[in-house]
Design a protein around this motif. Sequence first.
Motif, PDB file in Angstrom:
ATOM      1  N   VAL A  84       0.862  -1.178   0.000  1.00 47.47           N
ATOM      2  CA  VAL A  84       0.000   0.000   0.000  1.00 47.47           C
ATOM      3  C   VAL A  84       0.902   1.232   0.000  1.00 47.47           C
ATOM      4  O   VAL A  84       1.794   1.349   0.846  1.00 47.47           O
ATOM      5  CB  VAL A  84      -0.931   0.024   1.230  1.00 47.47           C
ATOM      6  CG1 VAL A  84      -1.739   1.315   1.280  1.00 47.47           C
ATOM      7  CG2 VAL A  84      -1.865  -1.186   1.213  1.00 47.47           C
ATOM      8  N   PHE A  85       0.672   2.128  -0.950  1.00 42.44           N
ATOM      9  CA  PHE A  85       1.413   3.389  -1.018  1.00 42.44           C
ATOM     10  C   PHE A  85       0.490   4.516  -0.563  1.00 42.44           C
ATOM     11  O   PHE A  85      -0.603   4.687  -1.111  1.00 42.44           O
ATOM     12  CB  PHE A  85       1.868   3.681  -2.452  1.00 42.44           C
ATOM     13  CG  PHE A  85       2.920   2.764  -3.000  1.00 42.44           C
ATOM     14  CD1 PHE A  85       3.581   1.841  -2.195  1.00 42.44           C
ATOM     15  CD2 PHE A  85       3.269   2.836  -4.350  1.00 42.44           C
ATOM     16  CE1 PHE A  85       4.553   1.006  -2.710  1.00 42.44           C
ATOM     17  CE2 PHE A  85       4.252   2.012  -4.874  1.00 42.44           C
ATOM     18  CZ  PHE A  85       4.897   1.089  -4.064  1.00 42.44           C
ATOM     19  N   LEU A  86       0.940   5.278   0.416  1.00 43.48           N
ATOM     20  CA  LEU A  86       0.175   6.429   0.891  1.00 43.48           C
ATOM     21  C   LEU A  86       0.796   7.701   0.331  1.00 43.48           C
ATOM     22  O   LEU A  86       1.898   8.091   0.711  1.00 43.48           O
ATOM     23  CB  LEU A  86       0.148   6.469   2.426  1.00 43.48           C
ATOM     24  CG  LEU A  86      -0.523   5.275   3.110  1.00 43.48           C
ATOM     25  CD1 LEU A  86      -0.496   5.441   4.630  1.00 43.48           C
ATOM     26  CD2 LEU A  86      -1.951   5.069   2.619  1.00 43.48           C
ATOM     27  N   SER A  87       0.091   8.311  -0.602  1.00 43.62           N
ATOM     28  CA  SER A  87       0.550   9.568  -1.214  1.00 43.62           C
ATOM     29  C   SER A  87      -0.562  10.593  -1.051  1.00 43.62           C
ATOM     30  O   SER A  87      -1.066  11.156  -2.022  1.00 43.62           O
ATOM     31  CB  SER A  87       0.901   9.353  -2.690  1.00 43.62           C
ATOM     32  OG  SER A  87      -0.147   8.708  -3.387  1.00 43.62           O
ATOM     33  N   GLU A  88      -0.925  10.839   0.211  1.00 42.13           N
ATOM     34  CA  GLU A  88      -2.068  11.688   0.539  1.00 42.13           C
ATOM     35  C   GLU A  88      -1.743  13.180   0.542  1.00 42.13           C
ATOM     36  O   GLU A  88      -2.628  13.997   0.732  1.00 42.13           O
ATOM     37  CB  GLU A  88      -2.596  11.325   1.929  1.00 42.13           C
ATOM     38  CG  GLU A  88      -3.048   9.895   2.101  1.00 42.13           C
ATOM     39  CD  GLU A  88      -3.394   9.597   3.549  1.00 42.13           C
ATOM     40  OE1 GLU A  88      -4.588   9.476   3.858  1.00 42.13           O
ATOM     41  OE2 GLU A  88      -2.467   9.508   4.378  1.00 42.13           O
ATOM     42  N   GLY A  89      -0.489  13.529   0.387  1.00 43.90           N
ATOM     43  CA  GLY A  89      -0.119  14.923   0.556  1.00 43.90           C
ATOM     44  C   GLY A  89       0.204  15.217   2.006  1.00 43.90           C
ATOM     45  O   GLY A  89       0.350  14.317   2.841  1.00 43.90           O
ATOM     46  N   VAL A  90       0.301  16.496   2.319  1.00 44.98           N
ATOM     47  CA  VAL A  90       0.731  16.932   3.654  1.00 44.98           C
ATOM     48  C   VAL A  90      -0.262  16.495   4.736  1.00 44.98           C
ATOM     49  O   VAL A  90      -1.469  16.664   4.591  1.00 44.98           O
ATOM     50  CB  VAL A  90       0.873  18.467   3.683  1.00 44.98           C
ATOM     51  CG1 VAL A  90       1.201  18.961   5.078  1.00 44.98           C
ATOM     52  CG2 VAL A  90       1.940  18.911   2.703  1.00 44.98           C
ATOM     53  N   ARG A  91       0.261  15.914   5.799  1.00 42.03           N
ATOM     54  CA  ARG A  91      -0.517  15.573   7.002  1.00 42.03           C
ATOM     55  C   ARG A  91      -1.726  14.701   6.670  1.00 42.03           C
ATOM     56  O   ARG A  91      -2.821  14.869   7.199  1.00 42.03           O
ATOM     57  CB  ARG A  91      -0.955  16.860   7.696  1.00 42.03           C
ATOM     58  CG  ARG A  91      -1.417  16.725   9.141  1.00 42.03           C
ATOM     59  CD  ARG A  91      -0.307  16.588  10.131  1.00 42.03           C
ATOM     60  NE  ARG A  91      -0.787  16.812  11.488  1.00 42.03           N
ATOM     61  CZ  ARG A  91      -0.016  16.993  12.550  1.00 42.03           C
ATOM     62  NH1 ARG A  91       1.294  16.969  12.419  1.00 42.03           N
ATOM     63  NH2 ARG A  91      -0.534  17.192  13.749  1.00 42.03           N
ATOM     64  N   GLY A  92      -1.532  13.752   5.780  1.00 37.33           N
ATOM     65  CA  GLY A  92      -2.618  12.833   5.444  1.00 37.33           C
ATOM     66  C   GLY A  92      -3.081  12.049   6.651  1.00 37.33           C
ATOM     67  O   GLY A  92      -2.293  11.657   7.513  1.00 37.33           O
ATOM     68  N   SER A  93      -4.387  11.779   6.711  1.00 38.77           N
ATOM     69  CA  SER A  93      -4.953  11.151   7.907  1.00 38.77           C
ATOM     70  C   SER A  93      -4.468   9.713   8.086  1.00 38.77           C
ATOM     71  O   SER A  93      -4.197   9.280   9.212  1.00 38.77           O
ATOM     72  CB  SER A  93      -6.482  11.200   7.856  1.00 38.77           C
ATOM     73  OG  SER A  93      -6.971  10.681   6.641  1.00 38.77           O
ATOM     74  N   LEU A  94      -4.350   8.949   6.996  1.00 41.33           N
ATOM     75  CA  LEU A  94      -3.861   7.575   7.125  1.00 41.33           C
ATOM     76  C   LEU A  94      -2.358   7.558   7.377  1.00 41.33           C
ATOM     77  O   LEU A  94      -1.862   6.743   8.162  1.00 41.33           O
ATOM     78  CB  LEU A  94      -4.195   6.774   5.868  1.00 41.33           C
ATOM     79  CG  LEU A  94      -5.682   6.625   5.523  1.00 41.33           C
ATOM     80  CD1 LEU A  94      -5.852   5.703   4.310  1.00 41.33           C
ATOM     81  CD2 LEU A  94      -6.496   6.108   6.699  1.00 41.33           C
ATOM     82  N   SER A  95      -1.636   8.452   6.712  1.00 40.21           N
ATOM     83  CA  SER A  95      -0.184   8.539   6.935  1.00 40.21           C
ATOM     84  C   SER A  95       0.121   8.874   8.390  1.00 40.21           C
ATOM     85  O   SER A  95       1.053   8.322   8.994  1.00 40.21           O
ATOM     86  CB  SER A  95       0.429   9.602   6.023  1.00 40.21           C
ATOM     87  OG  SER A  95       0.161   9.328   4.674  1.00 40.21           O
ATOM     88  N   LYS A  96      -0.669   9.766   8.958  1.00 40.62           N
ATOM     89  CA  LYS A  96      -0.483  10.147  10.353  1.00 40.62           C
ATOM     90  C   LYS A  96      -0.668   8.930  11.272  1.00 40.62           C
ATOM     91  O   LYS A  96       0.108   8.729  12.221  1.00 40.62           O
ATOM     92  CB  LYS A  96      -1.492  11.248  10.710  1.00 40.62           C
ATOM     93  CG  LYS A  96      -1.326  11.858  12.084  1.00 40.62           C
ATOM     94  CD  LYS A  96      -2.369  12.958  12.285  1.00 40.62           C
ATOM     95  CE  LYS A  96      -2.376  13.457  13.729  1.00 40.62           C
ATOM     96  NZ  LYS A  96      -3.460  14.434  13.965  1.00 40.62           N
TER      97      LYS A  96
END
Length: 549
Positions: A181-193
């Motif tokens: 799974v690649f998380l490329s949500e941008g700044v302060r993404g909720s899943l990345s956090k």
Amino acid sequence: MTDTQREAMEYDVVIVGAGPAGLSAAIRLKQLDAECNVVVLEKGSEVGAHILSGAVLDPMGLDALIPDWKDKGAPLKVPVKEDNFYVLGEAGKLRIPNFPMPPLMNNHGNYIVSMGNVCRWMAEQAEELGVEIFPGMSCSELVYGENGEVKGVVAGEFGKNADGSHGDAYEPGMELHGKYVFLSEGVRGSLSKQVIEKYDLSQGHEPQKYGLGMKEIWEIDPAKHSEGTVTHTMGWPLGSNAGGGSFIYHLENNQVYVGFVVHLNYKNPHLFPYMEFQRFKHHPMVADLLEGGKRVAYGARAISEGGYQSMPKMVAPGVALLGCSVGMVNVPRIKGNHNAMLSGMAAAEAAIEAMSEGRSSDELTAYEQEVRSGAIGEDLKKVRNVKPLWSKSGLLASLTIGGLDMWTNTLGFSLLGTLPHGKTDAEATDPADKHTPIDYPKPDGKLSFDRLTNVAFSFTNHEESQPAHLTLKDPDVPVSKNLPTYAGPSARYCPAGVYEFVEEEGKDTRFVINFQNCVHCKTCDIKDPSQNIVWTTPQGGDGPNYPNM
């Protein structure tokens, strides 16, 4: 997690976010293996709807990904022809000559672009290769495997009532599983956090730092338009109140991008970033350019500014963080899109190699090694001390000492080593009684505008019956702590007017969240001094609908 039963679909790679990083990863995966099964999930109503960037694009990432991008009609039409840099006073300006600046600051060979349109074009290239792209699909949860690895996401949940219960038209969404799974949500993404917290990926790294970028598109008098001209400013109106600066980029069709960035480590909670932007447009240099023109679009987003020393660990079992989910912006250059593209390529290459060896759901360590030791790390390492110098010693130090440090870094060494950032931006906020309130002039409706009027030009829309996607850990904190101690800064730091403290005669002050206004900039999640506001993703298709940002 919930007990909701969902169908599942299996992919080789699941990508969250159709920005430059996610789309580059998708394209590179299919370039390397046409049989690789790839899906891209985008929360915006269409690809590009949530993309906001300056932007002067360094094409090095695109050169590496799609070398014949010119022949394929990429929307890079306006090469930079002139590069200006000014330090502003209230009524005047001082031109900083280009010759003492390090070569990396030169914009020759770069292009003024709409990154939204670049991403729309990239999505077309991806789909031609067989990538499945689903816009309007928010990813609301991570799905974990038996051994604690990330194995997928929940996407496409719709129809919840305001209290979180299931409405009559409730759709549970689906689980999309991937070998990676690649998380490329941008700044302060909720899943990345969530991933960063769960796997403690920030351990041993400096805290991430942020800026708030606000941008308007103006159509101006053709006599004042100079296609290809790039102008950056520092100084007024921020002065010593905050770090930051502006950009003015002349693109085609008599349009200019007018933008303003405020570093979110400012101390004075009375500071009103949006009003600083509006005041900036009344500087004689800017007012002369804009008078007789009209604003046609507005938007805002946070910018990751921590750079080299703030990049967390980028991989955990089954998952990799890409682009601004890590923070790859070169602050003095005000550029990160090229690094986002390179990160997507590096992640794709690591995943293809892993899957060819029969691996899945492990840590793509080769991806992280490439980011830190390759072109991205090299780009960010040279400028790593500019932001901490600016934060601790001000504008002059960042221009002089920071400039000298960039020069020495081009020769392979630094006199300063690697400077730390210290506090988070939330922790940097002082109590209100340490500072004087700031009196901002009222917008004139011609050059400057109130927030709600401008938000209408972001074409933002949210389904009002759903739960608010801006949640409070403790609903009492805004009134009991943030208002008396910090003068209620959320009423000012939000560039969309989401937060209000409402006083009614004979009643207690109420904290109101107008989530319908939210342009998804994430500033509240970053700057709230009590870290009490949590930004989560609303249902798919909601939020801004940026046409040309």
